[in-house]
Design an enzyme around this catalytic site. Sequence first.
Site, PDB file in Angstrom:
ATOM      1  N   HIS A   1       0.966   4.270  -2.823  1.00  0.00           N
ATOM      2  CA  HIS A   1       0.978   5.685  -2.294  1.00  0.00           C
ATOM      3  C   HIS A   1       1.997   6.705  -2.919  1.00  0.00           C
ATOM      4  O   HIS A   1       1.731   7.551  -3.404  1.00  0.00           O
ATOM      5  CB  HIS A   1       1.111   5.890  -0.889  1.00  0.00           C
TER       6      HIS A   1
ATOM      7  N   GLN B   1       3.804   1.600  -1.276  1.00  0.00           N
ATOM      8  CA  GLN B   1       4.322   1.680  -2.460  1.00  0.00           C
ATOM      9  C   GLN B   1       3.334   2.308  -3.594  1.00  0.00           C
ATOM     10  O   GLN B   1       3.831   3.255  -4.430  1.00  0.00           O
ATOM     11  CB  GLN B   1       5.046   0.479  -3.005  1.00  0.00           C
TER      12      GLN B   1
ATOM     13  N   HIS C   1       0.837  -1.273  -0.025  1.00  0.00           N
ATOM     14  CA  HIS C   1      -0.069  -0.182  -0.146  1.00  0.00           C
ATOM     15  C   HIS C   1       0.898   1.267   0.014  1.00  0.00           C
ATOM     16  O   HIS C   1       0.656   2.145  -0.752  1.00  0.00           O
ATOM     17  CB  HIS C   1      -1.022  -0.018   1.120  1.00  0.00           C
TER      18      HIS C   1
END
Length: 102
Positions: free
Chosen positions: A80, A78, A76
């Site tokens: 973002h 990464q 998650h």
Amino acid sequence: MKNITGIAFQIILYAGNGRSSAMEAIQEAKEGNFEEAESKLIEAGEELNKAHEFQTNLLQGEANGKSTEINIILIHSQDHLMNAMTVRDLATEIIELYHHKN
């Protein structure tokens, strides 16, 4: 910070800050405040660099044979970071368009 979840949250934090600054930069340009827009883009870059440092440390560890525990929060984070970098890049282009419009 050795805890992978903690590292992931740092990436999320700084990436989110960078994305927010990039979006604020677009709004400033929309209002004709190009100096403030540029300042917000610089701020976005600084925040994204902080997130990228955490990511780079993980990558260097992997390259040196240190396995990293993969969990959904890291994945998650990464997402973002990549999305925030894209928003910053698009913000740069949008601001340029606003600037030429005026």
